[in-house]
Design a protein around this motif. Structure first.
Motif, PDB file in Angstrom:
ATOM      1  N   LEU A 127      -1.902   1.101  -5.424  1.00 23.35           N
ATOM      2  CA  LEU A 127      -3.346   1.203  -5.236  1.00 23.35           C
ATOM      3  C   LEU A 127      -3.649   2.269  -4.192  1.00 23.35           C
ATOM      4  N   THR A 128      -4.803   2.889  -4.356  1.00 22.80           N
ATOM      5  CA  THR A 128      -5.301   3.804  -3.331  1.00 22.80           C
ATOM      6  C   THR A 128      -6.675   3.296  -2.903  1.00 22.80           C
ATOM      7  N   ILE A 129      -6.886   3.155  -1.603  1.00 22.19           N
ATOM      8  CA  ILE A 129      -8.151   2.634  -1.085  1.00 22.19           C
ATOM      9  C   ILE A 129      -8.848   3.709  -0.260  1.00 22.19           C
ATOM     10  N   HIS A 130     -10.123   3.924  -0.593  1.00 21.35           N
ATOM     11  CA  HIS A 130     -10.946   4.934   0.078  1.00 21.35           C
ATOM     12  C   HIS A 130     -11.836   4.236   1.113  1.00 21.35           C
ATOM     13  N   PRO A 131     -12.131   4.899   2.228  1.00 22.11           N
ATOM     14  CA  PRO A 131     -12.940   4.226   3.263  1.00 22.11           C
ATOM     15  C   PRO A 131     -14.277   3.704   2.747  1.00 22.11           C
ATOM     16  N   ARG A 132     -14.938   4.457   1.863  1.00 16.68           N
ATOM     17  CA  ARG A 132     -16.257   4.034   1.386  1.00 16.68           C
ATOM     18  C   ARG A 132     -16.213   3.444  -0.013  1.00 16.68           C
ATOM     19  N   ARG A 133     -15.347   3.973  -0.868  1.00 22.47           N
ATOM     20  CA  ARG A 133     -15.361   3.568  -2.278  1.00 22.47           C
ATOM     21  C   ARG A 133     -14.458   2.387  -2.589  1.00 22.47           C
ATOM     22  N   GLY A 134     -13.639   1.963  -1.645  1.00 24.29           N
ATOM     23  CA  GLY A 134     -12.704   0.875  -1.923  1.00 24.29           C
ATOM     24  C   GLY A 134     -11.557   1.359  -2.790  1.00 24.29           C
ATOM     25  N   VAL A 135     -11.141   0.531  -3.760  1.00 23.97           N
ATOM     26  CA  VAL A 135     -10.006   0.906  -4.618  1.00 23.97           C
ATOM     27  C   VAL A 135     -10.434   2.058  -5.526  1.00 23.97           C
ATOM     28  N   THR A 136      -9.771   3.183  -5.399  1.00 18.80           N
ATOM     29  CA  THR A 136     -10.146   4.359  -6.199  1.00 18.80           C
ATOM     30  C   THR A 136      -9.107   4.686  -7.240  1.00 18.80           C
ATOM     31  N   ALA A 137      -7.868   4.275  -7.031  1.00 21.73           N
ATOM     32  CA  ALA A 137      -6.826   4.590  -8.017  1.00 21.73           C
ATOM     33  C   ALA A 137      -5.898   3.403  -8.183  1.00 21.73           C
ATOM     34  N   THR A 138      -5.618   3.069  -9.415  1.00 24.57           N
ATOM     35  CA  THR A 138      -4.656   2.010  -9.735  1.00 24.57           C
ATOM     36  C   THR A 138      -3.610   2.620 -10.642  1.00 24.57           C
ATOM     37  N   ARG A 139      -2.376   2.494 -10.282  1.00 25.38           N
ATOM     38  CA  ARG A 139      -1.299   3.018 -11.133  1.00 25.38           C
ATOM     39  C   ARG A 139      -0.261   1.932 -11.338  1.00 25.38           C
ATOM     40  N   TRP A 140       0.344   1.963 -12.495  1.00 28.41           N
ATOM     41  CA  TRP A 140       1.486   1.080 -12.741  1.00 28.41           C
ATOM     42  C   TRP A 140       2.716   1.972 -12.791  1.00 28.41           C
ATOM     43  N   ILE A 141       3.606   1.755 -11.841  1.00 31.34           N
ATOM     44  CA  ILE A 141       4.794   2.596 -11.769  1.00 31.34           C
ATOM     45  C   ILE A 141       5.870   1.981 -12.659  1.00 31.34           C
ATOM     46  N   ASN A 142       6.135   2.640 -13.771  1.00 31.87           N
ATOM     47  CA  ASN A 142       7.156   2.154 -14.711  1.00 31.87           C
ATOM     48  C   ASN A 142       8.517   2.574 -14.190  1.00 31.87           C
ATOM     49  N   VAL A 143       9.430   1.630 -14.088  1.00 29.09           N
ATOM     50  CA  VAL A 143      10.722   1.926 -13.455  1.00 29.09           C
ATOM     51  C   VAL A 143      11.886   1.849 -14.437  1.00 29.09           C
ATOM     52  N   GLY A 144      11.622   1.448 -15.675  1.00 26.98           N
ATOM     53  CA  GLY A 144      12.710   1.296 -16.647  1.00 26.98           C
ATOM     54  C   GLY A 144      13.137   2.628 -17.230  1.00 26.98           C
ATOM     55  N   SER A 145      14.291   2.597 -17.922  1.00 25.33           N
ATOM     56  CA  SER A 145      14.839   3.786 -18.572  1.00 25.33           C
ATOM     57  C   SER A 145      15.248   3.395 -19.996  1.00 25.33           C
ATOM     58  N   PRO A 146      15.150   4.333 -20.963  1.00 27.12           N
ATOM     59  CA  PRO A 146      15.532   3.999 -22.346  1.00 27.12           C
ATOM     60  C   PRO A 146      16.945   3.437 -22.469  1.00 27.12           C
ATOM     61  N   SER A 147      17.835   3.815 -21.557  1.00 24.96           N
ATOM     62  CA  SER A 147      19.210   3.309 -21.646  1.00 24.96           C
ATOM     63  C   SER A 147      19.288   1.821 -21.317  1.00 24.96           C
ATOM     64  N   GLU A 148      18.192   1.266 -20.784  1.00 23.24           N
ATOM     65  CA  GLU A 148      18.199  -0.147 -20.366  1.00 23.24           C
ATOM     66  C   GLU A 148      17.566  -1.074 -21.398  1.00 23.24           C
ATOM     67  N   GLY A 149      17.096  -0.520 -22.495  1.00 21.87           N
ATOM     68  CA  GLY A 149      16.522  -1.371 -23.535  1.00 21.87           C
ATOM     69  C   GLY A 149      15.465  -0.635 -24.331  1.00 21.87           C
TER      70      GLY A 149
END
Ligand SMILES: [Fe+2]
Ligand SMILES: [Fe+2]
Length: 433
Positions: free
Chosen positions: A385-407
């Motif tokens: 998450l990224t939080i801005h002083p006035r706007r609050g949550v401005t960015a939400t990302r899902w960090i994918n950590v898997g690799s094709p070799s794992e399934g």
């Protein structure tokens, strides 16, 4: 009256009758000297009607209609219906004309150009990154064959995924960052960091027992946090929470849950490993909750197993359970006089964005347990998450950590699933002179 009129010669009579048979008109015959009575008698002889148009030059008179009141009422009704229908059709035609005129009017000239202007001086408020890293289940093993090739997990995969996670965070916060550099990074270690031996099947199948898993994980986390500190210029705050898999007691206990948790032991090892590093601070609340503010926005982070709501709810799965728990957290803290702006939990291994906050994913991905519950397989991912002083949550990302070799869950979709719609490129419009 002339003698010629009273005694019509045979020749003139024949001429008159011949003219009548040929369709001569009344007026024509009068002009050549035939009297009305002579014409009438000739028509009678020939069996022609008196009101014949050709003969009389007058409009034919229709036979008079029967004065049937029922028929009159029916005809009147028919007239009314036709009148109404005619009006409706006329209205529709008029509206169609209006629409056509409007459309042609709209498309005759291109829309007026609009310019969005950047705010003067810009908005230079630096944002804070909030990471909720949870449900690492270090030491657990997920079998690829048992999962039909969908996903796998063991210590080697866990180390690789954690490495990808920290590298991605560092890239997002530097190479892919725009605007003022991050003001601060808050890393919440949200519990279930180790698999633990809380269930007999985990004790049998875990690759590492709880204590070796704690030590191994702490060293990898230390390198991850150090990497962030090297790549980012902002301070890093680490918050540590206890989860249910990290407990050292057979059953969940409410008292001393933090002090007896392997998750907190991981945090202690991490703090020892990073001792003396500048710009890194630790906070380990005795509670299962951590409430902190980011620019005044109140954030509550907790693992998710103690939110007053558990289990799944039909096909909705954990979403309803998590939402209900978040409502209870809001009510709980409201009674304490604390307004919560954002809640972050883990535990459900299902990435979700809800009205009150976020549910995190996990590191192992789907397992034999989630397969048996027929939970929708969610790829291994962690929230940013990224939080801005006035706007609050401005960015939400899902960090994918898997690799094709794992399934197969991490492989890109096959090419034959590609859809190729016929994209239309707008024609270039030429401004009118
Ligand atoms: Fe978990
Ligand atoms: Fe959990």
């Amino acid at each position: 009256m002339s003698a010629r009129g009273r005694h019509l010669s045979d020749e003139r009579r024949a001429a008159l009758e011949s003219a009548l048979k040929d369709g001569a008109g009344y007026n024509d015959l009068r002009l050549v000297g035939f009297s009305p009575s002579t014409i009438s008698r000739a028509k009678a002889r020939l069996g022609l009607r008196r009101d014949d148009t050709a003969a009389t030059g007058k409009e034919a008179v229709p036979p008079s209609a029967p004065a049937d009141p029922v028929e009159i009422a029916r005809l009147k009704g028919r007239v009314s219906a036709l009148t109404a229908e005619n009006k409706t059709l006329a209205d529709r035609a008029r509206k169609a004309e209006d629409l056509r005129a409007g459309l042609f009017g709209l498309t005759e000239t291109p829309p007026d150009p609009v310019a969005f202007r950047a705010p003067e001086g810009g908005d230079g408020g630096a944002e804070t990154i909030v990471l909720f890293l949870s449900d690492l289940h270090w030491g657990e093993v997920v079998s690829l064959p048992a999962m039909d090739g969908l996903n796998s997990f063991d210590l080697e995969i866990a180390r690789a995924r954690l490495g990808r996670y920290f590298q991605t965070v560092a890239d997002l916060a530097t190479k892919h960052w725009t605007g003022p550099a991050p003001a601060r990074l808050i890393l919440v270690l949200g519990g279930d960091l180790v698999s633990g031996e809380i269930h007999a099947e985990l004790a049998k199948t875990n690759e590492a027992k709880a204590l070796p898993a704690v030590k191994d994980l702490a060293s990898h986390l230390a390198e991850g946090v150090a990497l962030l500190r090297r790549r980012l210029s902002c301070p890093i705050d680490v918050v540590s929470l206890a989860g249910n898999h990290g407990r050292s007691t057979l059953k969940p206990e409410s008292k001393e849950s933090a002090e007896t948790s392997y998750d907190i032991l991981v945090s202690d090892f991490l703090e020892m490993a990073l001792r003396g590093r500048d710009g890194i601070a630790f906070w380990v609340p005795s509670s299962v909750d951590a409430v902190f503010s980011v620019y005044g926005w109140r954030v509550l982070a907790t693992h998710g197993d103690r939110i007053g709501s558990r289990g799944g709810t039909g096909f909705i799965g954990p979403a309803a359970t998590a939402a209900r728990g978040m409502k209870r957290l809001v009510a709980d803290y409201a009674a304490r006089g604390v307004h919560l702006d954002l809640i972050m939990i883990g535990h459900f291994h299902t990435p979700l964005m809800l009205e009150e906050g976020f549910v995190n994913g996990c590191l192992p991905g789907p397992s034999e347990y989630s397969r048996d519950g027929r939970f929708r397989p969610a790829p291994a991912r962690q929230i940013w998450l990224t939080i801005h002083p006035r706007r609050g949550v401005t960015a939400t990302r899902w960090i994918n950590v898997g690799s094709p070799s794992e399934g197969a869950l991490y492989a890109p979709p096959p090419e034959d699933r590609e859809l190729r719609p016929r994209w239309r490129v707008p024609a270039v419009s030429v401004p009118r002179e």
